[in-house]
Scaffold this motif. Structure first.
Motif, PDB file in Angstrom:
ATOM      1  N   ALA A  90      35.613  35.979  42.915  1.00  0.00           N
ATOM      2  CA  ALA A  90      35.126  35.470  41.633  1.00  0.00           C
ATOM      3  C   ALA A  90      35.339  36.490  40.522  1.00  0.00           C
ATOM      4  CB  ALA A  90      33.653  35.100  41.749  1.00  0.00           C
ATOM      5  N   ALA A  91      35.050  37.751  40.812  1.00  0.00           N
ATOM      6  CA  ALA A  91      35.240  38.806  39.812  1.00  0.00           C
ATOM      7  C   ALA A  91      36.710  38.978  39.488  1.00  0.00           C
ATOM      8  CB  ALA A  91      34.647  40.118  40.325  1.00  0.00           C
ATOM      9  N   ALA A  92      37.556  38.930  40.515  1.00  0.00           N
ATOM     10  CA  ALA A  92      38.995  39.073  40.293  1.00  0.00           C
ATOM     11  C   ALA A  92      39.542  37.924  39.456  1.00  0.00           C
ATOM     12  CB  ALA A  92      39.718  39.142  41.638  1.00  0.00           C
ATOM     13  N   GLN A  93      39.063  36.722  39.710  1.00  0.00           N
ATOM     14  CA  GLN A  93      39.503  35.559  38.934  1.00  0.00           C
ATOM     15  C   GLN A  93      39.192  35.755  37.457  1.00  0.00           C
ATOM     16  OE1 GLN A  93      40.978  32.311  39.954  1.00  0.00           O
ATOM     17  NE2 GLN A  93      41.297  32.507  37.766  1.00  0.00           N
ATOM     18  N   ARG A  94      37.967  36.193  37.157  1.00  0.00           N
ATOM     19  CA  ARG A  94      37.579  36.404  35.756  1.00  0.00           C
ATOM     20  C   ARG A  94      38.382  37.542  35.133  1.00  0.00           C
ATOM     21  NH1 ARG A  94      32.451  35.827  38.162  1.00  0.00           N
ATOM     22  NH2 ARG A  94      32.160  38.091  38.069  1.00  0.00           N
ATOM     23  N   ALA A  95      38.515  38.638  35.862  1.00  0.00           N
ATOM     24  CA  ALA A  95      39.226  39.795  35.322  1.00  0.00           C
ATOM     25  C   ALA A  95      40.689  39.484  35.068  1.00  0.00           C
ATOM     26  CB  ALA A  95      39.092  40.977  36.292  1.00  0.00           C
ATOM     27  N   LEU A  96      41.318  38.760  35.983  1.00  0.00           N
ATOM     28  CA  LEU A  96      42.728  38.416  35.831  1.00  0.00           C
ATOM     29  C   LEU A  96      42.930  37.459  34.670  1.00  0.00           C
ATOM     30  CD1 LEU A  96      43.573  38.038  39.612  1.00  0.00           C
ATOM     31  CD2 LEU A  96      44.593  39.710  38.068  1.00  0.00           C
ATOM     32  N   ALA A  97      42.003  36.526  34.486  1.00  0.00           N
ATOM     33  CA  ALA A  97      42.114  35.596  33.371  1.00  0.00           C
ATOM     34  C   ALA A  97      41.973  36.315  32.036  1.00  0.00           C
ATOM     35  CB  ALA A  97      41.055  34.496  33.493  1.00  0.00           C
ATOM     36  N   GLU A  98      41.154  37.366  31.992  1.00  0.00           N
ATOM     37  CA  GLU A  98      40.908  38.080  30.742  1.00  0.00           C
ATOM     38  C   GLU A  98      41.953  39.158  30.466  1.00  0.00           C
ATOM     39  OE1 GLU A  98      37.006  39.692  30.983  1.00  0.00           O
ATOM     40  OE2 GLU A  98      36.044  37.751  31.315  1.00  0.00           O
ATOM     41  N   ARG A  99      42.382  39.887  31.516  1.00  0.00           N
ATOM     42  CA  ARG A  99      43.222  41.062  31.300  1.00  0.00           C
ATOM     43  C   ARG A  99      44.585  40.978  31.971  1.00  0.00           C
ATOM     44  NH1 ARG A  99      39.994  46.428  32.443  1.00  0.00           N
ATOM     45  NH2 ARG A  99      41.983  47.174  31.632  1.00  0.00           N
ATOM     46  N   GLY A 100      44.835  39.927  32.727  1.00  0.00           N
ATOM     47  CA  GLY A 100      46.133  39.800  33.369  1.00  0.00           C
ATOM     48  C   GLY A 100      46.219  40.614  34.645  1.00  0.00           C
ATOM     49  N   THR A 101      47.403  40.648  35.219  1.00  0.00           N
ATOM     50  CA  THR A 101      47.596  41.296  36.515  1.00  0.00           C
ATOM     51  C   THR A 101      47.552  42.819  36.444  1.00  0.00           C
ATOM     52  OG1 THR A 101      49.999  41.128  36.185  1.00  0.00           O
ATOM     53  CG2 THR A 101      48.933  39.373  37.439  1.00  0.00           C
ATOM     54  N   ALA A 102      47.428  43.371  35.260  1.00  0.00           N
ATOM     55  CA  ALA A 102      47.326  44.834  35.135  1.00  0.00           C
ATOM     56  C   ALA A 102      45.937  45.343  35.510  1.00  0.00           C
ATOM     57  CB  ALA A 102      47.672  45.267  33.714  1.00  0.00           C
ATOM     58  N   VAL A 103      44.981  44.467  35.712  1.00  0.00           N
ATOM     59  CA  VAL A 103      43.627  44.890  36.046  1.00  0.00           C
ATOM     60  C   VAL A 103      43.636  45.667  37.364  1.00  0.00           C
ATOM     61  CG1 VAL A 103      43.030  42.787  37.311  1.00  0.00           C
ATOM     62  CG2 VAL A 103      41.236  44.112  36.214  1.00  0.00           C
ATOM     63  N   SER A 104      42.820  46.700  37.457  1.00  0.00           N
ATOM     64  CA  SER A 104      42.801  47.550  38.650  1.00  0.00           C
ATOM     65  C   SER A 104      41.794  47.035  39.665  1.00  0.00           C
ATOM     66  CB  SER A 104      42.441  48.981  38.265  1.00  0.00           C
ATOM     67  OG  SER A 104      41.112  49.055  37.778  1.00  0.00           O
ATOM     68  N   LEU A 105      41.966  47.472  40.923  1.00  0.00           N
ATOM     69  CA  LEU A 105      41.009  47.108  41.959  1.00  0.00           C
ATOM     70  C   LEU A 105      39.644  47.730  41.667  1.00  0.00           C
ATOM     71  CD1 LEU A 105      43.147  47.372  45.230  1.00  0.00           C
ATOM     72  CD2 LEU A 105      42.586  45.347  43.883  1.00  0.00           C
ATOM     73  N   ALA A 106      39.632  48.891  41.044  1.00  0.00           N
ATOM     74  CA  ALA A 106      38.366  49.526  40.690  1.00  0.00           C
ATOM     75  C   ALA A 106      37.594  48.679  39.683  1.00  0.00           C
ATOM     76  CB  ALA A 106      38.626  50.918  40.123  1.00  0.00           C
ATOM     77  N   GLU A 107      38.331  48.094  38.726  1.00  0.00           N
ATOM     78  CA  GLU A 107      37.682  47.218  37.747  1.00  0.00           C
ATOM     79  C   GLU A 107      37.123  45.981  38.425  1.00  0.00           C
ATOM     80  OE1 GLU A 107      36.554  45.366  34.065  1.00  0.00           O
ATOM     81  OE2 GLU A 107      36.809  47.426  34.765  1.00  0.00           O
ATOM     82  N   VAL A 108      37.865  45.428  39.376  1.00  0.00           N
ATOM     83  CA  VAL A 108      37.382  44.258  40.116  1.00  0.00           C
ATOM     84  C   VAL A 108      36.114  44.618  40.890  1.00  0.00           C
ATOM     85  CG1 VAL A 108      37.918  42.658  41.988  1.00  0.00           C
ATOM     86  CG2 VAL A 108      39.650  43.197  40.264  1.00  0.00           C
ATOM     87  N   ALA A 109      36.108  45.797  41.527  1.00  0.00           N
ATOM     88  CA  ALA A 109      34.932  46.228  42.284  1.00  0.00           C
ATOM     89  C   ALA A 109      33.719  46.371  41.373  1.00  0.00           C
ATOM     90  CB  ALA A 109      35.237  47.550  42.989  1.00  0.00           C
ATOM     91  N   ARG A 110      33.936  46.943  40.195  1.00  0.00           N
ATOM     92  CA  ARG A 110      32.830  47.120  39.246  1.00  0.00           C
ATOM     93  C   ARG A 110      32.254  45.772  38.836  1.00  0.00           C
ATOM     94  NH1 ARG A 110      31.779  46.727  34.137  1.00  0.00           N
ATOM     95  NH2 ARG A 110      33.889  46.040  33.618  1.00  0.00           N
ATOM     96  N   ARG A 111      33.127  44.820  38.537  1.00  0.00           N
ATOM     97  CA  ARG A 111      32.661  43.502  38.112  1.00  0.00           C
ATOM     98  C   ARG A 111      31.960  42.763  39.244  1.00  0.00           C
ATOM     99  NH1 ARG A 111      36.018  40.521  33.655  1.00  0.00           N
ATOM    100  NH2 ARG A 111      36.916  42.245  32.450  1.00  0.00           N
TER     101      ARG A 111
END
Length: 257
Positions: A24-45
């Protein structure tokens, strides 16, 4: 080392919960920031540790594929669930609208799936096949009820999705369905709405699109309708003068000898 009774199922449930949070966090992060989002950012979210993300998804490619698979599986479930609706036509068009409205935010993911960089796609193929089968079943059911044209096949619908998503991307996420998209979907109906039908030939319009009134009382030429006031009876001052002479009993001017 032994595992106490009930502990292992609890661990599995916790792992499933963490996986769901990560997706769920990865879906939101990817929709907002694209595929450049890091795994660390996904973990934080997701509110989990980076190690938890890596245990479930060792690479970003694995996470991206899982996100797309999760989305396509949800669409397949949506289409399959609507097969029980009494109005299959309404159900089919509701699913089509949902796909088109929710896909533009996943542009980078869609582009990645369509690329040819060799990353794993086995899960995506399975999810895609499930979605195609569910959508095809819903389409066939809507056609049996007479709501969708009989000559439409599921590959046509998928092609329409591609074009409609491209149109919808030019609008904001909170905007309604683009009018052009609504027209395209309406063309799939057995009986399109009147708004999409071609105007009939008896609308009495000139070539430049200006509305006309009755023909000129003298020569029969179409008379342009003024924006205000009474409709004109004559197409030109010359015809107006000729009509005046005729009313007064004067012989009209002519070039006949």
């Amino acid at each position: 080392m032994t595992v106490e009774h009930g502990v292992e199922p609890a661990i599995r449930a916790d792992a499933r919960r963490n996986r769901a949070l990560i997706l769920a966090a990865a879906q939101r992060a990817l929709a907002e920031r694209g595929t450049a989002v890091s795994l660390a950012e996904v973990a934080r979210r997701a509110g989990v540790g980076a190690g938890t993300v890596h245990r479930h998804f060792p690479t970003k490619a694995a996470l991206l594929e899982a996100v797309v698979q999760h989305r396509v599986d949800r669409l397949a479930t949506l289409a399959a669930d609507r097969l029980t609706d009494p109005d299959q036509g309404a159900a089919f068009f509701a699913v089509c609208t949902h796909v088109i409205m929710t896909t533009p935010g996943n542009k980078d993911l869609c582009d990645l799936v369509q690329s040819d960089d060799g990353w794993p796609r086995a899960l995506l193929r399975g999810a895609g096949n499930r979605f195609h089968r569910a959508l095809g079943a819903l389409l066939a059911s809507a056609q049996r009820q007479g709501a969708v044209r009989r000559d439409v096949v599921v590959t046509d619908v998928l092609d329409i999705f591609t074009g409609c998503v491209a149109i919808q991307r030019h609008r904001r996420a909170e905007d309604p369905l683009a009018p052009a998209v609504a027209l395209i979907l309406d063309a799939l109906r057995t009986h399109p709405s009147p708004v999409t039908e071609h105007p009939t030939a008896d609308r009495n319009e000139t070539v430049d699109g200006n509305e006309t009134s009755a023909p000129c009382a003298v020569c029969g030429t179409p008379v342009r309708r003024p924006p205000t006031g009474r409709p004109a009876r004559y197409c030109s001052p010359a015809c107006r003068q000729k009509a005046h002479r005729l009313r007064n009993g004067s012989r009209p001017l002519t070039t006949d000898r």
